[in-house]
Design a protein around this motif. Structure first.
Motif, mmCIF file in Angstrom:
data_model
loop_
_atom_site.group_PDB
_atom_site.id
_atom_site.type_symbol
_atom_site.label_atom_id
_atom_site.label_comp_id
_atom_site.label_asym_id
_atom_site.label_seq_id
_atom_site.Cartn_x
_atom_site.Cartn_y
_atom_site.Cartn_z
ATOM 1 N N THR A 1 -9.431 -2.364 -2.913
ATOM 2 C CA THR A 1 -8.132 -2.966 -2.636
ATOM 3 C C THR A 1 -8.264 -4.481 -2.665
ATOM 4 O OG1 THR A 1 -6.473 -3.365 -0.903
ATOM 5 C CG2 THR A 1 -8.640 -2.647 -0.171
ATOM 6 N N GLY A 2 -7.173 -5.162 -3.023
ATOM 7 C CA GLY A 2 -7.197 -6.620 -3.060
ATOM 8 C C GLY A 2 -7.513 -7.245 -1.717
ATOM 9 N N ALA A 3 -7.275 -6.521 -0.625
ATOM 10 C CA ALA A 3 -7.580 -7.056 0.706
ATOM 11 C C ALA A 3 -9.063 -7.378 0.858
ATOM 12 C CB ALA A 3 -7.139 -6.070 1.790
ATOM 13 N N SER B 1 -4.167 -4.731 7.458
ATOM 14 C CA SER B 1 -4.843 -4.505 6.174
ATOM 15 C C SER B 1 -6.340 -4.765 6.301
ATOM 16 C CB SER B 1 -4.255 -5.412 5.095
ATOM 17 O OG SER B 1 -2.854 -5.305 5.020
ATOM 18 N N SER C 1 0.475 -9.692 0.345
ATOM 19 C CA SER C 1 1.218 -8.940 1.373
ATOM 20 C C SER C 1 0.334 -8.484 2.525
ATOM 21 C CB SER C 1 1.890 -7.715 0.730
ATOM 22 O OG SER C 1 0.911 -6.819 0.211
ATOM 23 N N ALA C 2 -0.914 -8.909 2.542
ATOM 24 C CA ALA C 2 -1.850 -8.411 3.551
ATOM 25 C C ALA C 2 -1.465 -8.858 4.953
ATOM 26 C CB ALA C 2 -3.260 -8.874 3.221
ATOM 27 N N ARG D 1 -1.537 -5.540 -9.100
ATOM 28 C CA ARG D 1 -1.568 -4.782 -7.847
ATOM 29 C C ARG D 1 -2.481 -5.459 -6.822
ATOM 30 N NH1 ARG D 1 -3.719 -0.678 -9.644
ATOM 31 N NH2 ARG D 1 -5.817 -0.960 -8.811
ATOM 32 N N GLU D 2 -3.657 -5.914 -7.268
ATOM 33 C CA GLU D 2 -4.587 -6.582 -6.353
ATOM 34 C C GLU D 2 -3.977 -7.875 -5.814
ATOM 35 O OE1 GLU D 2 -8.219 -7.020 -8.513
ATOM 36 O OE2 GLU D 2 -8.413 -4.862 -8.837
ATOM 37 N N ARG D 3 -3.290 -8.617 -6.677
ATOM 38 C CA ARG D 3 -2.647 -9.858 -6.225
ATOM 39 C C ARG D 3 -1.568 -9.551 -5.185
ATOM 40 N NH1 ARG D 3 -2.685 -14.871 -8.574
ATOM 41 N NH2 ARG D 3 -1.038 -16.324 -7.900
ATOM 42 N N ASP D 4 -0.779 -8.514 -5.452
ATOM 43 C CA ASP D 4 0.256 -8.112 -4.493
ATOM 44 C C ASP D 4 -0.367 -7.705 -3.167
ATOM 45 O OD1 ASP D 4 2.078 -8.557 -6.514
ATOM 46 O OD2 ASP D 4 2.309 -6.423 -7.030
ATOM 47 N N GLU D 5 -1.504 -6.999 -3.232
ATOM 48 C CA GLU D 5 -2.173 -6.574 -1.996
ATOM 49 C C GLU D 5 -2.701 -7.761 -1.205
ATOM 50 O OE1 GLU D 5 -3.691 -2.191 -3.651
ATOM 51 O OE2 GLU D 5 -4.974 -3.970 -3.812
#
Length: 992
Positions: free
Chosen positions: A823-825, A946, A941-942, A934-938
């Motif tokens: 996950t991008g987090a 998260s 929005s973390a 998707r990773e950037r959005d994650e």
């Protein structure tokens, strides 16, 4: 465009075409500050403030001060504003640097508000640091006595102290320092500005403060502003906020010239090796001369050209003469032009002390012959073109070009207030040097500066087993004697001071202090992920990936060959082959001629070996053996001609040349593995369970080094087998069906590229390969191939013993195998670890110089320390990460800060070559634009939740308990229960 401000005098203004900038030199009237502006349209804006800081001794005061001023200031009193900026800024560069005669504090950002924030924090840090109020800063960053309990052993600790223990463990670093000391005994270059661990504990807090008050004044500063900026606004701000608070004063910080020697100086000294390393054929010999002054720019670049022609280029005549005479197994040249009196060096590694006179004789006789008979013109032009191409391309990797231009200005500005632009006019210099190849200019330089010059030194650095243990024992006895001399009250005071230091380190800054550091908003960050530039097609069965980018007329070409069919037992020989191709004779060129042709017509042609983890199928990866070229569009035919020449006609029959290459590879690998011990340890730890890491270890890590070490030591017995393996690899690799072509360029060159691919295919087929004749686009990127080529090594949990005084401690594991997904987090977690949990526990409290972590899309995870005095304690810190994450809770402001700091890395500006490389890695790693979005959005929005949700992932990785440590042999043996195996990093013997 800057015109004028009443607070500043304009000293000079110039158009500097070579860097596409308008340069303006100013003086601040009230404070005497020097200011340099470089105005242009580069959005990656740079600010720097530097001070001339000549050290009087080797206590490392300038270096310790560089660390300490960033630990809180008048307007920003939190304990570590530097770290807070790193957590929550969009910076493209944020650091500080101590040189032998200056200290520089540069920052860069593409975001104007962020740039202004960084500039303010740095100005406040250097001029109004908290060091005067908090002695603990000095004791944390520099050195301190540590005594937790009265009965304990007294020890030293400190970030710089441990950093320099690591630096003094490196033979190459030790030699560099001794070269300077030997040539400049009466100037600041004759001492160690970074600090000698033997001398650092002599530095008093009062002397530390005096150094700051003496040199950190605007009258002694050099301020640099670069890029697309409102210079008048920034200058007005500098005046009103800082410079107007000072009056000009005389500060004696000028660097004196060393009086020339009447005869060459000689020094012999020891460096530490482990018990497994040989003392025979392990001496370093270095002959060094002072070559003019920095003010002569033409001379400085001419000497750099001579260093390349004489020593660095393949087959360079002085290097070859020394190798042919049997002096050393790796010959290096050195030219240090970043000081008042530049230094030219010749270094022979893996020699013997008794070779000294022969070493000097061969150097002298070879130089005399070259001065009399003349240098090869083509070799000179190759070196000059190499210099010119690099300057025109301005590819400095992750470093902003404005930063590098700023550092270049110091090469003249520091020594002449009115000459800041001299080293920015490199194209003018290249034109001058090309003209000089028609006469005897370079031969006369050899005569003047290398033959007739008595301002020289000869150094003999001999290996000594047990030297590290001897030094450790000396320090233990010194501290024990000191403690024995203390009264009970004095011992109690040491215990109390240690407690106060611990309390200072463990007490976080208040929220009020932290909120004084300016912070951007999430709305300042774009929502869209940077694009991948991949246009796929097939040319007669060969996949072609075009990265359509404006490259300013330079084409970046990769010919990549799949390695799937390489026998597993031969994988490490891919690393050997990489080191050999381009360095041996081919059908039409000797290796010397090949190098000259490449340097004259291109920016470089070189082999590569890379593995790409398959993000869509964790555990799989593809590996490519490649040859890369960078050329002007007009030289595309040349690039393909040379790549084909190297791939298809390289000769492996010259045994003498093969041995020279293997010996050089051993030397360079040894240096890289030890100097980047954190990377070596982290990858080795992951190689126990990861095929990708195992492959990397075998082609570029410890396994490759051990293979090369054995080849060098037993070359006579192994040479035939080596040639057989390499010949087989060439035959099996360079086949049409294995080929994939990657090109980063504009569309205008692609017809030529397709034409050259078809020509290459015919040559590959002539070698006995057949292929499909089709131009259809592949239906799936799986055609790139994902497979397991190198099996993981299995749980080895090794301790690699070296002669170092410090450790690199790595723990690793994989979370995908436990069923978790990337996950991008995890990008945010990397920031949190680097600048919060690991920073506080390993750097601040533990005294290590650095700490870092990494989380791959396929689940491969590592934690590692850098120049760490500890071992088991660091592993315990790693074990605490899971609980830290389970209980992670921060304010909205702090969460925003972590997200912004993460995005500064995600959105690092990339040059054209880097954009192409990023796109190719995505193509081969099955990473899509949707994945990146998707990773950037994650990331954006973390929430704290998260981050808490990452605790099971990290726990799964750490529970696998894979560790690897590279470091001090005695320290590793003290904690031997942690390891399955203990072995020497260098040498084939056993640890005693």
């Amino acid at each position: 465009m800057f015109r004028s401000l009443p607070q500043y005098d304009v000293v000079k203004t110039e158009e500097i075409a070579d860097v596409k900038s308008t340069g303006t030199l100013l003086r601040h009237r009230k404070s005497g500050a020097r200011i340099l502006l470089l105005e242009n349209n580069d959005e990656n804006k740079v600010f720097g403030i530097g001070f001339r800081t000549p050290p009087a001794d080797s206590t490392g005061v300038a270096h310790i001060l560089e660390h300490s001023v960033l630990c809180g200031s008048e307007k920003f009193p939190s304990k570590d504003p530097f770290v807070e900026l790193a957590k929550g800024s969009l910076n493209t560069f944020l650091n500080a640097m101590t040189f032998s005669d200056k200290t520089v504090y540069p920052i860069a950002s593409c975001n104007l508000q962020d740039f202004c924030n960084l500039m303010q924090v740095y100005m406040d840090a250097v001029l109004f640091p908290n060091i005067y109020q908090k002695e603990e800063i000095f004791r944390q960053e520099g050195w301190s006595y540590i005594l937790e309990n009265p009965e304990d052993e007294l020890t030293y600790n400190g970030v710089v102290y441990n950093e320099m223990k690591g630096a003094f463990s490196s033979p190459d670093d030790m030699l560099d320092r001794e070269i300077m000391n030997s040539l400049f005994p009466d100037t600041p270059y004759g001492v160690e500005s970074g600090g000698d661990p033997k001398v650092i504990p002599e530095l008093k807090y009062s002397d530390f403060l005096s150094f700051h008050s003496r040199y950190y004044h605007p009258s002694n500063c050099y301020i640099y502003l670069y890029g697309d900026l409102d210079m008048e606004e920034r200058l007005a701000w500098l005046d009103s906020e800082y410079l107007s608070r000072y009056d000009a004063m005389e500060i004696d910080s000028a660097i004196p010239l060393q009086k020339p020697f009447e005869k060459m100086a000689e020094h012999t000294f020891a460096y530490p090796v482990s018990s497994a390393e040989e003392e025979t054929d392990n001496t370093y010999l270095a002959w060094n001369v002072v070559a003019g002054e920095a003010s002569d720019v033409n001379l400085s670049y001419a000497m750099a050209v001579l260093e390349y022609v004489l020593l660095s280029a393949p087959g360079a005549p002085l290097k070859q003469a020394l190798l042919d005479a049997g002096i050393g197994k790796d010959i290096e040249g050195g030219y240090d032009g970043g000081i008042l009196q530049p230094v030219f060096s010749v270094v022979a590694k893996f020699a013997n002390a008794e070779d000294k006179e022969k070493f000097l004789t061969v150097i002298r006789e070879t130089l005399q012959k070259l001065a009399a008979e003349g240098l090869e013109k083509k070799a000179l032009l190759a070196a000059i073109n190499n210099l010119e191409f690099k300057f025109r391309e301005a590819d400095y990797g992750n470093f902003p070009r404005g930063l590098m231009y700023g550092l270049d200005t110091f090469d003249s500005w520091l020594y002449d207030d009115n000459a800041p632009f001299d080293y920015l006019k490199q194209l003018e210099v290249c034109r001058f040097l090309k003209e000089q190849t028609e006469g005897r200019y370079f031969e006369e330089l050899i005569q003047t500066f290398l033959i007739d010059n008595t301002h020289a030194s000869i150094l003999v650095m001999v290996p000594e087993r047990g030297l590290t243990a001897k030094e450790d024992e000396r320090v233990r006895q010194k501290l024990a004697q000191y403690k024995a001399s203390l009264s009970e009250e004095q011992i109690a005071e040491l215990v109390e001071r240690t407690k106060k230091l611990r309390a200072f380190q463990e007490t976080p800054s208040t929220q009020e202090e932290l909120e004084k550091i300016p912070l951007l908003k999430l709305s300042d960050i774009g929502k869209k992920a940077a694009p991948i530039y991949n246009k796929e097609e097939v040319v007669n069965g060969t996949p072609l990936v075009h990265h359509e980018i404006d490259t300013n007329g330079i084409a970046y070409i990769d010919l990549l060959f799949d390695t799937a069919k390489v026998p597993e037992e031969q994988v490490e020989y891919l690393g050997v082959l990489k080191g050999i191709l381009g360095m041996v004779d081919t059908e039409h060129y000797s290796y010397r001629e090949l190098s000259n042709e490449i340097d004259i017509h291109s920016g470089g042609i070189y082999p590569s070996v890379d593995a790409f983890a398959d993000a869509a199928h964790p555990g799989n990866y593809c590996a490519k053996f490649g040859i890369k070229a960078k050329v002007l569009y007009s030289e595309l035919d040349f690039a393909f001609d040379m790549m084909e020449e190297i791939l298809l006609t390289s000769k492996l029959t010259d045994e003498k040349r093969l041995y020279e290459i293997i010996a050089r590879m051993k030397s360079r690998l040894q240096m890289r593995l030890t100097s980047a011990g954190h990377q070596t340890a982290a990858n080795r730890a992951m190689s126990y369970f990861s095929g990708t890491a195992a492959f990397n270890d075998r082609v570029a890590g410890i396994t490759l080094y051990k293979t090369v070490e054995l080849l060098e030591e037993q070359f006579a017995e192994k040479k035939d087998g080596l040639v057989c393996i390499l010949t087989n690899l060439i035959r099996e690799l360079f086949r049409k069906e294995n080929l994939l072509v990657s090109v980063t360029a504009e569309p205008e060159v692609m017809d030529k590229v397709r034409e050259r691919i078809r020509l290459l295919q015919k040559k590959l087929k002539e070698a006995g390969n057949a292929g499909m004749e089709t131009d259809t686009v592949p239906g799936s990127r799986d055609a790139a191939g994902s497979h397991g080529l190198a099996a993981p090594l299995g749980r080895k949990n090794e301790g690699f013993a070296t002669s170092s005084q410090i450790q690199y401690v790595a723990a690793a594991g994989n979370f995908c195998r436990a069923g978790y997904t990337y996950t991008g987090a995890l990008r945010i977690l990397k920031t949190i670890m680097a600048y919060e949990y690991l920073w506080v526990n390993i750097r601040v409290q533990g005294g290590a110089y650095g700490c870092m972590s990494g989380y791959g899309r396929t689940g491969d995870t590592y934690f590692v320390s850098y120049r760490d005095p500890n071992l088991g304690r660091t592993l315990q810190v790693y074990e605490g990460i899971t609980d830290y994450l389970k209980n992670f809770s921060v304010s909205d402001r702090d969460m925003t800060k972590y997200i912004i700091g993460t995005m500064s890395e995600v959105d690092t500006p990339l040059n054209p070559q880097a954009k192409g490389a990023r796109s190719l890695a995505a193509y081969l790693g099955n990473v899509t634009q949707q994945d990146l979005q998707r990773e950037r959005d994650e990331i954006l929005s973390a929430t704290p939740g998260s981050i808490r949700a990452l605790a099971p992932l990290v726990e799964a990785a750490l529970q696998e308990k894979y560790i690897c440590v590279i470091g001090n042999g005695e320290k590793i043996k003290e904690e031997k229960e942690l390891f399955c195996e203990i072995k020497p990093l260098i040498g084939q013997g056993e640890c005693e």
